[in-house]
Write a protein that holds these residues in place. Structure first.
Motif, PDB file in Angstrom:
ATOM      1  N   ARG A 210      11.571   3.615  -4.561  1.00  4.00           N
ATOM      2  CA  ARG A 210      11.180   2.381  -3.872  1.00  4.00           C
ATOM      3  C   ARG A 210      11.571   1.128  -4.667  1.00  4.00           C
ATOM      4  NH1 ARG A 210       6.549   0.807  -2.484  1.00  4.00           N
ATOM      5  NH2 ARG A 210       6.986   0.224  -0.342  1.00  4.00           N
TER       6      ARG A 210
ATOM      7  N   CYS B  40       2.638   1.683   1.681  1.00  2.99           N
ATOM      8  CA  CYS B  40       3.244   1.802   0.347  1.00  2.99           C
ATOM      9  C   CYS B  40       2.849   3.108  -0.336  1.00  2.99           C
ATOM     10  CB  CYS B  40       2.861   0.606  -0.528  1.00  2.99           C
ATOM     11  SG  CYS B  40       3.533  -0.971   0.049  1.00  2.99           S
TER      12      CYS B  40
ATOM     13  N   LEU C 105       4.600  -4.340   4.736  1.00  5.94           N
ATOM     14  CA  LEU C 105       4.005  -3.045   4.464  1.00  5.94           C
ATOM     15  C   LEU C 105       2.583  -3.202   3.925  1.00  5.94           C
ATOM     16  CD1 LEU C 105       7.032  -1.222   2.801  1.00  5.94           C
ATOM     17  CD2 LEU C 105       6.354  -1.225   5.201  1.00  5.94           C
TER      18      LEU C 105
ATOM     19  N   GLU D  90      -0.958  -1.536   2.129  1.00  4.54           N
ATOM     20  CA  GLU D  90      -1.161  -0.641   0.990  1.00  4.54           C
ATOM     21  C   GLU D  90      -1.006   0.819   1.425  1.00  4.54           C
ATOM     22  OE1 GLU D  90      -4.302  -0.698  -2.517  1.00  4.54           O
ATOM     23  OE2 GLU D  90      -5.167   0.287  -0.743  1.00  4.54           O
TER      24      GLU D  90
ATOM     25  N   GLU E 251       4.827   5.943   1.335  1.00  6.59           N
ATOM     26  CA  GLU E 251       6.219   5.959   0.903  1.00  6.59           C
ATOM     27  C   GLU E 251       6.350   6.415  -0.546  1.00  6.59           C
ATOM     28  OE1 GLU E 251       8.274   2.343   1.677  1.00  6.59           O
ATOM     29  OE2 GLU E 251       8.071   2.517   3.850  1.00  6.59           O
TER      30      GLU E 251
ATOM     31  N   ASN F 151       7.814  -5.695  -0.538  1.00  6.55           N
ATOM     32  CA  ASN F 151       6.944  -5.043   0.444  1.00  6.55           C
ATOM     33  C   ASN F 151       7.164  -5.533   1.876  1.00  6.55           C
ATOM     34  OD1 ASN F 151       5.766  -3.183  -1.240  1.00  6.55           O
ATOM     35  ND2 ASN F 151       4.053  -4.510  -1.789  1.00  6.55           N
TER      36      ASN F 151
END
Length: 376
Positions: free
Chosen positions: A255, A305, A300, A302, A308, A271
């Motif tokens: 990421r 995230c 995005l 939390e 991912e 993000n």
């Protein structure tokens, strides 16, 4: 002085000699004038991009399509604009995708001269009958010649793409592809399983595809054969000699922030995630600003995230760090994913080793099922 954050860049070149029967990417033939006009539009998009002053570029990937179909001077213009707009790390990895038969010694030498230090060839198979069935424009001999020319031009970091699960492919023919390419000693080999995408010519054909057990055997065979030649698997589909894992690939799974340019190119930045329009005509319209060509824009959460972090990070053989999860999200991995972790560790599909959580060899073979369970 605070260290700058890492940034990756992707540049989409939507031109190719002929579209392959399995291809779902935004690509197709284009005249020299269309290619020149496209590059002008691409330069405008780069000029309007986020300045990213707190970042340094660690990798650039020119994909497509077939980027090597462009005149090298057009590629040079794009690369110069990127370097004018962004701060590049001195050791940045700069990759060009190329198809066999679209390069020559002069072009390859020019690529090295303007800054490309890694090249990725789409070989797919060493068997001409399999290549023909895929709709590839080249023979295996074309690949051999292109590979040799790249070495002579000074490329010391070469990737070769291969595919498994092809129509008419057997374990024996696939093993021959693996052994033949590995003996040529590229630094990196990517091995992808054929996926039949809706809207492609393959989707409307009756194909003689290997069954699931054969595909599973092909996957196991890949690790065994390439391992014998000194290739280390660092991600589900990627194998590299020590020190040559693709920086750009790893950035996606870790990421790292990235910005994409061109139609269908995706971005993840602070993000925020978005994808450029797939409509090439819309992309080329002169009055379109950066925001107008971006689709599927989202900030995005939390939850996004964390998901991912897990399902991307677990694609890598080294897995994910529990400490990094805690540092990023202020809570332990077990407090969020305890039941899933316990379930697959008990089944032998996940291995927990100190700080790292990773898929086991058995888990990798059914990774799609496992990774989907990390969606909250």
């Amino acid at each position: 002085m605070e260290e700058k954050k890492k940034l990756e860049l992707y540049v989409h070149i939507p031109f190719c000699v002929r579209k392959c029967a399995y291809c779902d990417f935004v690509s197709g033939p284009g005249s020299s004038k269309e290619q020149e006009n496209y590059v002008e539009r691409l330069l405008e998009e780069i000029e309007r991009a986020e300045r990213a002053l707190d970042y340094r570029v660690v990798s650039v990937f020119f994909g497509g399509g077939t980027p090597s179909i462009l005149n090298w001077e057009l590629l040079d213009r794009i690369l110069k604009e990127l370097k004018r707009h962004f701060l590049f790390a001195p050791e940045a990895e700069i990759t060009l995708e190329a198809n066999p038969g679209t390069v020559n010694p002069e072009k390859l030498s020019a690529y090295r001269g303007v800054g490309f230090n890694r090249i990725s060839f789409g070989c797919q198979s060493v068997h001409d009958e399999e290549l023909k069935r895929l709709g590839r424009i080249h023979t295996f001999q074309d690949f051999r010649e292109s590979y040799s020319m790249a070495r002579k031009a000074g490329f010391q970091n070469i990737n070769v793409d291969l595919m498994s699960g092809l129509p008419g492919q057997t374990c024996a023919s696939f093993a021959e592809s693996l052994n033949t390419i590995a003996r040529m000693e590229p630094e990196h080999i990517s091995v992808y399983s054929l996926i039949i995408e809706p809207g492609t010519p393959f989707a409307n054909q009756k194909l003689d595809l290997p069954d699931e057990d054969t595909e599973r055997e092909m996957y196991e065979m890949t690790g065994r054969i390439l391992g014998d030649y000194g290739f280390l698997q660092y991600e589900i589909s990627n194998y590299a000699k020590p020190g040559y894992a693709c920086i750009h690939n790893k950035g996606y799974w870790e990421r790292t922030d990235y910005l994409g340019f061109g139609p269908s190119a995706a971005s993840l930045y602070q993000n925020r995630r978005w994808t450029n329009t797939r409509d090439q005509k819309k992309y080329m319209e002169e009055d379109k600003t950066g925001d107008q060509i971006r689709t599927e824009q989202e900030i995005l959460s939390e939850k996004d995230c964390m998901e991912e972090f897990m399902f991307l990070g677990l694609r890598m053989t080294e897995g994910v760090s529990r400490k990094k999860f805690s540092d990023l999200f202020g809570k332990s991995m077990e407090s969020v994913y305890g039941k899933v972790l316990e379930k697959y560790e008990r089944l032998g599909m996940l291995a927990v080793n100190g700080d790292r959580v990773a898929l086991s060899r058995a888990g990798i073979s059914v990774s799609n099922v496992i990774l989907s369970e990390f969606l909250l």
